[in-house]
Write an enzyme that holds these catalytic residues in place. Structure first.
Site, PDB file in Angstrom:
ATOM      1  N   GLU A  70     -13.250  -5.474 -11.630  1.00 21.32           N
ATOM      2  CA  GLU A  70     -12.191  -6.405 -11.218  1.00 21.32           C
ATOM      3  C   GLU A  70     -12.750  -7.702 -10.643  1.00 21.32           C
ATOM      4  O   GLU A  70     -12.297  -8.174  -9.615  1.00 21.32           O
ATOM      5  CB  GLU A  70     -11.265  -5.723 -10.183  1.00 21.32           C
ATOM      6  CG  GLU A  70     -10.503  -4.558 -10.791  1.00 21.32           C
ATOM      7  CD  GLU A  70      -9.548  -3.922  -9.808  1.00 21.32           C
ATOM      8  OE1 GLU A  70      -9.919  -3.754  -8.636  1.00 21.32           O
ATOM      9  OE2 GLU A  70      -8.422  -3.596 -10.217  1.00 21.32           O
TER      10      GLU A  70
HETATM   11  N1  IFG Z   1      -8.697  -0.239  -8.938  1.00 23.67           N
HETATM   12  C1  IFG Z   1      -9.837  -0.676  -8.124  1.00 23.67           C
HETATM   13  C2  IFG Z   1     -10.117   0.128  -6.870  1.00 23.67           C
HETATM   14  C3  IFG Z   1      -8.858   0.648  -6.197  1.00 23.67           C
HETATM   15  C4  IFG Z   1      -8.013   1.373  -7.229  1.00 23.67           C
HETATM   16  C5  IFG Z   1      -6.834   2.075  -6.560  1.00 23.67           C
HETATM   17  C6  IFG Z   1     -11.286   0.544  -9.674  1.00 23.67           C
HETATM   18  C7  IFG Z   1     -12.613   0.629 -10.377  1.00 23.67           C
HETATM   19  C8  IFG Z   1      -7.568   0.403  -8.275  1.00 23.67           C
HETATM   20  N2  IFG Z   1     -11.039  -0.589  -8.973  1.00 23.67           N
HETATM   21  O1  IFG Z   1     -10.499   1.469  -9.729  1.00 23.67           O
HETATM   22  O2  IFG Z   1     -10.829  -0.688  -5.953  1.00 23.67           O
HETATM   23  O3  IFG Z   1      -8.145  -0.392  -5.575  1.00 23.67           O
HETATM   24  O4  IFG Z   1      -6.219   2.983  -7.430  1.00 23.67           O
END
Ligand code: IFG
Length: 537
Positions: A350
Site C-alpha cells: 500500500e
Molecule cells: N491492509 C493493510 C494492513 C491492514 C489491513 C487490515 C495489508 C498487507 C488492510 N495491508 O493487509 O496494514 O490495515 O485488514
C-alpha cells in the site's frame, strides 16, 4: 506391544536353543506387562479429534493408560532432545501431577513415553513423525527435532482434554493404541500478529505462541512497524522506538515497544517450539512512525506528527534521500542480527504515496541490502510490480488483486498465501462480530477452512506455494482476549489447510473434530469464538 514382542523373541530363542527351559508363565508375563497399563472399564480413548488431521492414523482398538510411574525417555539424550522431553513433561505434569522424569534411555521400557531420533532412511521430511501407542507404552520417532515437537502436539490431543489444565485433574490418562504417520503438505504454516497498531507485551505474545504451537503453526510473523508505531529498539536510531513507539491506535501512550532483549526472548521462546520468528519492517509506506521520529527521513526534512488513527496509504519514506538509504541499511542490519530465522519481511504494501517509479527503485535497492544481511526477502505481494531477484517470497493478501502475486510468481518468486477473504483474522466472523473489519467480506469458520491454496489464485499452483499464513491486524484488537476470540478457532482451520492433505479437507468432518477442541482450549485458558456453525462440546 513393544515389550511383549521383545519377550516373545526371548521365548523363541529359548525354545530354539532347545533348552526347553521356557518358564510356563512367560507368555502370561507379556500379557501381565500390557495389563499393567490397562485402563479402568468404561474408559474412552479416541484418535478421532486431531487437528490438523494427520496423513494416516490407524487405531487398533486398544488402550494404554499413562501410569504415575511413567518416564519420558529420550534417545539420543542430546541437550536439544532432552529439552524437547522437558517441554513435553511441562505440558503433562500440571494436570497429571506425575513426576514424568526425563532421561536418556536407549531401549524403551514398559509404561514410558519414548522420544527417539529416527535412524536410517526417513520418508516423512523435516517435520514428519511416527507415533506408535502400544498397550505398554508410547514411541514417538522423527528424523528432526521439529518432527518430535509436532508429534508432541498430536500426543497431547490424544489425551483427554483435561490434560491441558494447569492444575491436577483426576485421571485416568488413556491413549487409544495404534499408529500415526504424519507430515505437513506445506512447509510454512504461519500466524502474523500486528503489534504496531496496538502493542502487545511479551507475556501476551508468548501465550499466543503456546496456542499456535498446539496446531503445528511454525512461523510467527511480527508486523513490527507501521504508521501508528515502531515496536523494536534500533540502537543506531533510538528515536524510532523512543518517540515512534510511544503511542498506538486510540492514543494510549507509554514505552510501547520491545527492547532488543525482549525481542530475543520472544525469538527464543518461539524457537523452543520450533516456530521461526519473521520480523517485518514495513517500507516505504506504512512508515509514519519513522517519519515522525526523524525529520531527515521526510523529503521536506520536517518530521510528521505521531498518528493514532487507522487510515492507510498516506505515508512514504523519502526515496533515494541519503538518510533513507542509511536508515534502511542500519535497520535491516540490526534486525537481521536479532533474527536467527532465514527471512526478513520488508512490507512494501500500500505504498500509495510513493510513485510507481520510486517504488520500483526502492524495492530494487532493498533486495541487495537484504541479501547482504544473509537473509531471504519476503514482502507483501505488491513487490511483484518490481523486478525481483530469485528466492523472494511474495505474500498474497488482497483478494481483489491477484495480479501482484501472479507477477511475482512469473518472476520465479514463491508465494505465501494470506488471502484476506480466507486468512485475515481481523475480518468479522459475522455481521454482528464486535471486533474486526469487513473490507474483504465476512470470514466465518467454514470460509477460513474450506479452501485449497493451490487453486486460490489462477497461475499460482502447488509448486509455487510455500504455505499459508493467517494475519491478525490490530486496528480494532486491544487485548489478549480480543486476539484469542478472533484467532480461535479460525487459526486451527488454517493450520489444517497448511498441514493436512488436500483430499482430507472436509468441512463436515472438520467441524466435528474442532468441536471437541472447545474443552481443550478452555482447559488451556484460551478464549475462542463460539458460533452455531460448530457443535461445540
Ligand atoms: N491492509 C493493510 C494492513 C491492514 C489491513 C487490515 C495489508 C498487507 C488492510 N495491508 O493487509 O496494514 O490495515 O485488514
Amino acid at each position: 506391544m513393544r515389550y511383549a514382542a521383545h519377550l516373545l523373541v526371548v521365548l523363541l530363542l529359548g525354545a530354539a536353543c532347545g533348552n526347553g527351559a521356557v518358564p510356563p508363565d512367560t507368555a502370561d508375563a507379556a500379557a501381565d506387562v500390557a495389563s499393567a497399563f490397562a485402563c479402568p472399564p468404561g474408559t474412552v480413548a479416541t484418535m478421532a479429534n486431531l487437528v490438523p488431521l494427520p496423513v494416516a492414523s490407524t487405531p487398533d482398538g486398544g488402550q494404554f493408560c499413562l501410569p504415575a510411574s511413567a518416564a519420558i525417555e529420550v534417545n539420543p539424550p542430546t541437550p536439544e532432545l532432552l529439552a524437547i522431553g522437558q517441554y513435553l513433561a511441562a505440558q503433562l505434569r500440571p494436570a497429571t501431577g506425575f513426576a514424568l522424569e526425563v532421561r536418556g534411555t536407549a531401549t524403551p521400557q514398559p509404561g514410558n513415553i519414548h522420544l527417539a531420533k529416527a535412524q536410517g532412511k526417513w520418508a516423512l521430511g523435516e517435520e514428519g513423525y511416527g507415533l506408535t501407542i502400544a498397550a505398554d507404552g508410547v514411541t514417538l520417532t522423527a528424523a528432526q527435532p521439529a518432527g518430535l515437537m509436532r508429534g508432541i502436539q498430536t500426543l497431547r490431543q490424544l489425551l483427554p482434554a483435561t490434560i491441558e489444565a494447569g492444575t491436577p485433574q483426576p485421571g485416568p490418562w488413556p491413549l487409544a493404541t495404534g499408529t500415526i504417520h504424519d507430515q505437513p503438505r506445506f512447509a510454512w504454516r504461519g500466524l502474523m500478529l500486528d503489534v504496531a497498531r496496538h502493542f502487545f507485551a511479551v507475556a501476551d505474545v508468548k501465550r499466543l505462541i503456546d496456542a499456535a504451537a498446539y496446531y503445528k503453526i511454525n512461523r510467527l510473523h511480527l508486523h513490527l512497524t507501521d504508521d501508528q508505531g515502531w515496536r523494536l529498539v534500533i540502537t543506531s536510531w533510538p528515536q524510532l522506538s523512543a518517540l515512534g513507539g510511544s503511542t498506538e491506535v486510540g492514543g494510549a501512550t507509554g514505552p510501547l515497544f520491545y527492547s532488543q532483549a525482549e525481542f530475543a526472548d520472544l525469538v527464543a521462546y518461539a524457537a523452543a517450539r520450533y516456530i521461526t520468528v519473521v520480523p517485518e519492517i514495513d517500507m516505504p509506506g506504512h512508515s509514519n512512525a519513522a517519519l515522525a521520529s526523524y525529520a531527515a527521513l521526510n523529503c521536506d526534512n520536517t518530521a510528521t506528527a505521531l498518528y493514532t488513527g487507522t487510515e492507510v496509504g498516506f505515508s512514504s519514506l523519502c526515496i533515494d534521500a541519503t538518510p533513507t538509504t542509511k536508515f534502511v541499511g542500519d535497520v535491516l542490519g540490526e534486525v537481521s542480527k536479532l533474527t536467527p530465522g532465514a527471512w526478513l519481511h520488508i512490507g512494501d504494501d500500500e505504498a500509495k504515496s510513493t510513485s510507481a517509479a520510486d517504488y520500483a527503485s526502492f524495492v530494487q535497492a532493498l533486495q541487495p541490502m537484504v541479501a547482504a544481511t544473509g537473509k531471504k526477502l519476503i514482502g507483501w505481494a505488491d513487490i511483484g510490480h518490481a523486478t525481483l531477484t530469485s528466492g523472494a517470497i511474495s505474500q498474497h493478501w488482497n483478494p481483489y488483486d491477484p495480479t501482484s502475486v501472479q507477477l511475482a510468481v512469473q518472476q520465479h518468486a514463491q508465494a505465501l498465501l494470506s488471502p484476506a477473504n480466507r486468512a485475515y483474522l481481523d475480518m468479522k466472523y459475522d455481521a454482528d462480530t464486535p471486533l474486526g473489519q469487513v473490507w474483504a467480506g465476512l470470514v466465518d469458520e467454514q470460509q477460513a477452512y474450506a479452501w485449497n491454496p493451490a487453486t486460490e489464485v489462477p497461475g499460482v499452483g502447488e509448486a509455487d506455494i510455500v504455505g499459508v499464513e493467517a494475519a491478525l491486524w490490530t486496528e480494532t484488537i486491544v487485548t489478549l482476549a480480543d486476539i484469542e476470540v478472533m484467532t480461535f478457532p479460525r487459526l486451527a482451520g488454517l493450520a489444517e489447510v497448511g498441514w493436512s492433505p488436500v483430499a482430507s479437507n472436509d468441512w463436515a468432518g472438520y467441524r466435528l473434530r474442532i468441536a471437541a477442541h472447545g474443552p481443550r482450549l478452555s482447559a488451556m485458558g484460551v478464549g475462542f469464538y463460539k458460533s452455531a456453525r460448530i457443535p461445540w462440546e
